[in-house]
Write a protein that holds these residues in place. Structure first.
Motif, PDB file in Angstrom:
ATOM      1  N   ALA A  74       0.769  -1.071   0.050  1.00  0.00           N
ATOM      2  CA  ALA A  74       0.100   0.122   0.069  1.00  0.00           C
ATOM      3  C   ALA A  74       0.800   1.236  -0.004  1.00  0.00           C
ATOM      4  O   ALA A  74       1.999   1.283   0.500  1.00  0.00           O
ATOM      5  N   ALA A  89      -6.042  -1.621   2.501  1.00  0.00           N
ATOM      6  CA  ALA A  89      -5.916  -2.830   1.728  1.00  0.00           C
ATOM      7  C   ALA A  89      -4.532  -3.002   1.151  1.00  0.00           C
ATOM      8  O   ALA A  89      -3.821  -1.998   0.517  1.00  0.00           O
ATOM      9  N   ALA A  92      -3.263  -0.630  -2.087  1.00  0.00           N
ATOM     10  CA  ALA A  92      -4.270   0.569  -2.183  1.00  0.00           C
ATOM     11  C   ALA A  92      -3.234   1.712  -2.387  1.00  0.00           C
ATOM     12  O   ALA A  92      -1.903   1.788  -1.975  1.00  0.00           O
ATOM     13  N   CYS A  98      -8.255   9.477   5.085  1.00  0.00           N
ATOM     14  CA  CYS A  98      -9.207   8.545   5.483  1.00  0.00           C
ATOM     15  C   CYS A  98      -9.719   8.625   6.759  1.00  0.00           C
ATOM     16  O   CYS A  98      -8.786   8.795   7.821  1.00  0.00           O
ATOM     17  N   TYR A 104     -10.194   0.547   3.529  1.00  0.00           N
ATOM     18  CA  TYR A 104      -9.873   1.411   2.132  1.00  0.00           C
ATOM     19  C   TYR A 104      -9.290   0.564   1.408  1.00  0.00           C
ATOM     20  O   TYR A 104      -8.211  -0.098   1.650  1.00  0.00           O
ATOM     21  N   ALA A 105      -9.638   0.416   0.098  1.00  0.00           N
ATOM     22  CA  ALA A 105      -8.977  -0.234  -0.984  1.00  0.00           C
ATOM     23  C   ALA A 105      -9.058   0.237  -2.429  1.00  0.00           C
ATOM     24  O   ALA A 105      -9.962   1.169  -2.583  1.00  0.00           O
ATOM     25  N   GLY A 106      -8.244  -0.021  -3.111  1.00  0.00           N
ATOM     26  CA  GLY A 106      -8.457   0.293  -4.584  1.00  0.00           C
ATOM     27  C   GLY A 106      -7.419   1.341  -4.984  1.00  0.00           C
ATOM     28  O   GLY A 106      -6.426   1.741  -4.092  1.00  0.00           O
ATOM     29  N   VAL A 107      -7.390   1.783  -6.265  1.00  0.00           N
ATOM     30  CA  VAL A 107      -6.372   2.914  -6.743  1.00  0.00           C
ATOM     31  C   VAL A 107      -7.331   3.679  -7.542  1.00  0.00           C
ATOM     32  O   VAL A 107      -7.751   3.361  -8.616  1.00  0.00           O
ATOM     33  N   ALA A 109      -7.566   4.745  -3.543  1.00  0.00           N
ATOM     34  CA  ALA A 109      -8.405   4.111  -2.233  1.00  0.00           C
ATOM     35  C   ALA A 109      -9.618   4.707  -1.915  1.00  0.00           C
ATOM     36  O   ALA A 109      -9.729   5.989  -1.978  1.00  0.00           O
ATOM     37  N   ARG A 110     -10.664   3.991  -1.676  1.00  0.00           N
ATOM     38  CA  ARG A 110     -11.807   4.530  -1.245  1.00  0.00           C
ATOM     39  C   ARG A 110     -12.457   3.575  -0.109  1.00  0.00           C
ATOM     40  O   ARG A 110     -12.010   2.619  -0.015  1.00  0.00           O
ATOM     41  N   ARG A 111     -13.519   4.246   0.785  1.00  0.00           N
ATOM     42  CA  ARG A 111     -13.763   3.577   1.627  1.00  0.00           C
ATOM     43  C   ARG A 111     -14.700   2.348   1.158  1.00  0.00           C
ATOM     44  O   ARG A 111     -15.841   2.690   0.415  1.00  0.00           O
ATOM     45  N   VAL A 112     -14.472   1.072   1.721  1.00  0.00           N
ATOM     46  CA  VAL A 112     -15.203   0.227   1.109  1.00  0.00           C
ATOM     47  C   VAL A 112     -16.267  -0.180   2.136  1.00  0.00           C
ATOM     48  O   VAL A 112     -17.500  -0.561   1.627  1.00  0.00           O
TER      49      VAL A 112
END
Length: 121
Positions: A74, A89, A92, A98, A104-107, A109-112
């Motif tokens: 990350a 995550a 990320a 945050c 938080y995950a992704g590229v 990152a967003r709150r899942v």
């Protein structure tokens, strides 16, 4: 090389193998865990002219709240605050602050989902 005075770590922090913390103000709260090859970047540059796109820059502080877990690979970018109790995550890329107790995950990152009060079983 990291200036030791630029990093503050509270009790219980764990930095796994090949963690990279940029040279700039970084504050890790209590019980922050950083997975292998995770990164905290503090260097930020403006966009320069065509002769040199990496314009003027400098460090921007990063703060990671108590109990946060930063997954393998990350990346947390300059000038951000990661709230207490977050999970970042693996892989990320955190581009915005945050809020506490979120996964938080992704590229980027967003709150899942919320993780307030959860514990592994």
């Amino acid at each position: 090389m990291l200036d030791p005075s630029a990093l503050t770590m509270q009790e219980g922090c764990y930095l796994n193998r090949e963690v990279f913390i940029d040279n700039g103000p970084v504050a890790l709260g209590r019980n922050v865990y950083m997975g292998p090859r995770s990164m905290i970047i503090t260097a930020k540059h403006s966009i320069g002219g065509p002769e040199m796109r990496a314009g003027k820059g400098g460090p921007e502080p990063v703060v990671v709240g108590d109990g946060t877990w930063i997954g393998a690979g990350a990346i947390i970018l300059p000038g951000l605050n990661v709230g207490a109790g977050c999970i970042i995550a693996a892989g990320a890329v955190v581009t915005k602050d945050c809020e506490a107790n979120g996964l938080y995950a992704g590229v980027p990152a967003r709150r899942v989902r919320d993780v307030d009060g959860e514990a592994a079983t």
